[in-house]
Enzyme design. Structure first.
Site, PDB file in Angstrom:
ATOM      1  N   GLY A 173       0.859  -1.190   0.000  1.00 34.94           N
ATOM      2  CA  GLY A 173       0.000   0.000   0.000  1.00 34.94           C
ATOM      3  C   GLY A 173       0.890   1.233   0.000  1.00 34.94           C
ATOM      4  O   GLY A 173       2.054   1.184  -0.408  1.00 34.94           O
ATOM      5  N   ILE A 175       2.318   2.809   2.474  1.00 31.81           N
ATOM      6  CA  ILE A 175       3.523   2.712   3.319  1.00 31.81           C
ATOM      7  C   ILE A 175       4.526   1.756   2.682  1.00 31.81           C
ATOM      8  O   ILE A 175       5.737   2.017   2.666  1.00 31.81           O
ATOM      9  CB  ILE A 175       3.164   2.297   4.765  1.00 31.81           C
ATOM     10  CG1 ILE A 175       2.194   3.326   5.364  1.00 31.81           C
ATOM     11  CG2 ILE A 175       4.411   2.186   5.629  1.00 31.81           C
ATOM     12  CD1 ILE A 175       1.598   2.938   6.719  1.00 31.81           C
ATOM     13  N   ARG A 195      -2.258  -8.523  -2.331  1.00 30.17           N
ATOM     14  CA  ARG A 195      -3.466  -9.170  -2.844  1.00 30.17           C
ATOM     15  C   ARG A 195      -3.557  -9.022  -4.363  1.00 30.17           C
ATOM     16  O   ARG A 195      -3.871  -9.941  -5.080  1.00 30.17           O
ATOM     17  CB  ARG A 195      -4.697  -8.532  -2.207  1.00 30.17           C
ATOM     18  CG  ARG A 195      -5.235  -9.332  -1.050  1.00 30.17           C
ATOM     19  CD  ARG A 195      -6.448  -8.680  -0.518  1.00 30.17           C
ATOM     20  NE  ARG A 195      -6.230  -7.228  -0.430  1.00 30.17           N
ATOM     21  CZ  ARG A 195      -6.922  -6.413   0.333  1.00 30.17           C
ATOM     22  NH1 ARG A 195      -7.871  -6.865   1.071  1.00 30.17           N
ATOM     23  NH2 ARG A 195      -6.669  -5.125   0.368  1.00 30.17           N
ATOM     24  N   ALA A 254       3.123  -3.315  11.249  1.00 28.77           N
ATOM     25  CA  ALA A 254       1.710  -3.273  10.830  1.00 28.77           C
ATOM     26  C   ALA A 254       0.810  -3.530  12.049  1.00 28.77           C
ATOM     27  O   ALA A 254       0.425  -2.587  12.741  1.00 28.77           O
ATOM     28  CB  ALA A 254       1.480  -4.274   9.714  1.00 28.77           C
ATOM     29  N   ARG A 255       0.524  -4.793  12.317  1.00 28.94           N
ATOM     30  CA  ARG A 255      -0.252  -5.159  13.500  1.00 28.94           C
ATOM     31  C   ARG A 255       0.293  -6.475  14.052  1.00 28.94           C
ATOM     32  O   ARG A 255       0.669  -7.377  13.287  1.00 28.94           O
ATOM     33  CB  ARG A 255      -1.733  -5.347  13.154  1.00 28.94           C
ATOM     34  CG  ARG A 255      -2.505  -4.061  12.919  1.00 28.94           C
ATOM     35  CD  ARG A 255      -2.668  -3.229  14.206  1.00 28.94           C
ATOM     36  NE  ARG A 255      -3.464  -2.035  14.001  1.00 28.94           N
ATOM     37  CZ  ARG A 255      -2.994  -0.835  13.670  1.00 28.94           C
ATOM     38  NH1 ARG A 255      -1.687  -0.657  13.500  1.00 28.94           N
ATOM     39  NH2 ARG A 255      -3.807   0.193  13.536  1.00 28.94           N
ATOM     40  N   GLU A 284      -1.138  -5.418  23.282  1.00 23.32           N
ATOM     41  CA  GLU A 284      -0.478  -4.136  23.542  1.00 23.32           C
ATOM     42  C   GLU A 284      -1.125  -3.445  24.720  1.00 23.32           C
ATOM     43  O   GLU A 284      -2.350  -3.387  24.768  1.00 23.32           O
ATOM     44  CB  GLU A 284      -0.548  -3.250  22.291  1.00 23.32           C
ATOM     45  CG  GLU A 284       0.259  -3.828  21.148  1.00 23.32           C
ATOM     46  CD  GLU A 284       0.340  -2.941  19.912  1.00 23.32           C
ATOM     47  OE1 GLU A 284      -0.142  -1.784  19.951  1.00 23.32           O
ATOM     48  OE2 GLU A 284       0.888  -3.394  18.905  1.00 23.32           O
ATOM     49  N   HIS A 303       4.920   0.578  19.650  1.00 21.23           N
ATOM     50  CA  HIS A 303       3.962   1.033  18.627  1.00 21.23           C
ATOM     51  C   HIS A 303       4.114   2.538  18.342  1.00 21.23           C
ATOM     52  O   HIS A 303       3.197   3.332  18.576  1.00 21.23           O
ATOM     53  CB  HIS A 303       2.521   0.710  19.067  1.00 21.23           C
ATOM     54  CG  HIS A 303       1.563   0.638  17.915  1.00 21.23           C
ATOM     55  ND1 HIS A 303       0.505  -0.229  17.862  1.00 21.23           N
ATOM     56  CD2 HIS A 303       1.502   1.333  16.761  1.00 21.23           C
ATOM     57  CE1 HIS A 303      -0.175  -0.058  16.735  1.00 21.23           C
ATOM     58  NE2 HIS A 303       0.429   0.898  16.049  1.00 21.23           N
ATOM     59  N   ILE A 304       5.283   2.894  17.792  1.00 19.48           N
ATOM     60  CA  ILE A 304       5.567   4.324  17.557  1.00 19.48           C
ATOM     61  C   ILE A 304       5.705   4.652  16.067  1.00 19.48           C
ATOM     62  O   ILE A 304       6.302   5.667  15.704  1.00 19.48           O
ATOM     63  CB  ILE A 304       6.852   4.783  18.302  1.00 19.48           C
ATOM     64  CG1 ILE A 304       8.070   3.918  17.902  1.00 19.48           C
ATOM     65  CG2 ILE A 304       6.644   4.762  19.816  1.00 19.48           C
ATOM     66  CD1 ILE A 304       9.404   4.514  18.302  1.00 19.48           C
TER      67      ILE A 304
HETATM   68  C1  GLV Z   1      -1.270   3.074  13.782  1.00 22.32           C
HETATM   69  O1  GLV Z   1      -0.931   1.977  14.028  1.00 22.32           O
HETATM   70  C2  GLV Z   1      -2.215   3.394  12.755  1.00 22.32           C
HETATM   71  O2  GLV Z   1      -2.882   2.488  12.248  1.00 22.32           O
HETATM   72  O3  GLV Z   1      -2.346   4.579  12.426  1.00 22.32           O
END
Ligand code: GLV
Length: 337
Positions: A173, A175, A195, A254-255, A284, A303-304
């Protein structure tokens, strides 16, 4: 008769002037609160550094027309059902897996996010984490500070090379593309898996599409930059880690749920991959008892990804503007449903 007319007029003007009620789930910078207060009746969780407890959230959104929330709030079916007047949920994040979008859509509630404004900042952090992990920056700094540095020696704290290596990006995407642009400056060969294929990105950035197994097998650095959904839960687990090079570095900005942390921990201990850099976790904040935190070959961040002052302000403004656009009917809010 005249009296009746005057009363009806008064009632109409009351309705016109009645501001929409917005609940904000975290203390925001003054400038954003002022912007929102000019348009809406605001109620806001008082704390900046503590997430609102779920029961408090539920009780305070009872009469809200709009909710301004963070990724720390789980906005599930039950929370949505507790706010019968809710028309919009504005998430101050690009990711929105904390919200049950299906449940919101069923109730006719619009969900918005903050795409675009955090792309470059998150790509910067992804690359910083990649470099820190490859060259063992955190470990080296601790080595020095704890007084272990007694001499220079040929193989002391040696890492892996970034320049000229192969970067695999899963999730091409905005990013992903921004990370690929940075990789070009390091003469990296960039593979991507997505995808759908991205012919424009292939053309513009010189990136090559790879199948899922191929990207696992060929990458020296594997960056996870895809949105989280049930379908990609534990996308990287035992089998996938086993397919990776023993010298590979895994980066996740990402997650957390995309990676099976137990499998990753075992792979790092066994040397099935060389190192990992994580900005996100399955839970988290991560528990201090999580064995991942005891490993030397991992760099962990809280998560920064988007945490630059400018970008966090831009995200806060965009989340506020999403509410304003929505209630003003401009159609310019960044909708996800
Ligand atoms: C942070 O993780 C966001 O999704 O903006």
């Amino acid at each position: 008769m005249e009296n009746e007319k005057a009363n009806i007029k008064k009632d109409f003007s009351k309705v016109r002037c009645m501001k929409k009620k917005i609940f904000i789930s975290r203390k925001l910078p003054k400038i954003i609160v002022e912007q929102l207060s000019a348009e809406f009746e605001i109620d806001m969780w008082e704390k900046e550094d503590a997430a609102i407890p779920r029961d408090v959230l539920v009780s305070r959104i009872k009469n809200a027309d709009g909710l301004y929330c963070m990724i720390t709030e789980t906005i599930d079916r039950e929370v949505i059902a507790s706010a019968p007047n809710l028309k919009i949920i504005s998430n101050m994040a690009v990711g929105y897996n904390n919200i049950d979008v299906e449940a919101a859509t069923e109730k006719g509630i619009t969900v918005t996010n903050t795409p675009g404004v955090l792309t470059e900042t998150t790509a910067d952090l992804t690359f910083a984490l990649l470099m820190a992990t490859a060259r063992r920056l955190v470990e080296s700094s601790e080595y020095l500070k704890s007084g272990k540095w007694e001499t220079w020696s040929p193989l002391q704290l040696t890492g892996v090379d970034i320049y000229g290596s192969t970067l695999g990006i899963i999730g091409m995407g905005r990013i992903g593309e921004a990370v690929a642009r940075r990789a070009r400056g390091f003469d990296m060969k960039v593979l991507y898996h997505n995808r759908s294929r991205k012919p424009e990105a292939e053309q513009a950035l010189g990136v090559q599409y790879a199948g899922f197994e191929e990207i696992l097998q060929k990458s020296d650095f594997l960056c996870l930059l895809l949105p989280y959904s049930r379908e990609v839960h534990h996308l990287i687990s035992y089998k996938e880690l086993n397919l990776m090079k023993k010298t590979a570095v895994l980066i996740n900005t990402a997650r957390g749920g995309i990676v099976n942390e137990e499998a990753l921990c075992k792979a790092l201990i066994a040397g099935n991959i060389w190192a990992a850099g994580l900005d996100v976790f399955e839970q988290e904040p991560i528990s201090q008892a999580n064995p991942l935190l005891t490993l030397p070959n991992i760099v962990t961040l809280p998560h920064i990804g988007s945490a630059s002052i400018q970008t966090r302000m831009n995200m806060a403004k965009l989340a506020a503007n999403n509410l304003i656009h929505f209630f003003n009917g401009t159609g310019m809010e960044k909708r996800v449903n």
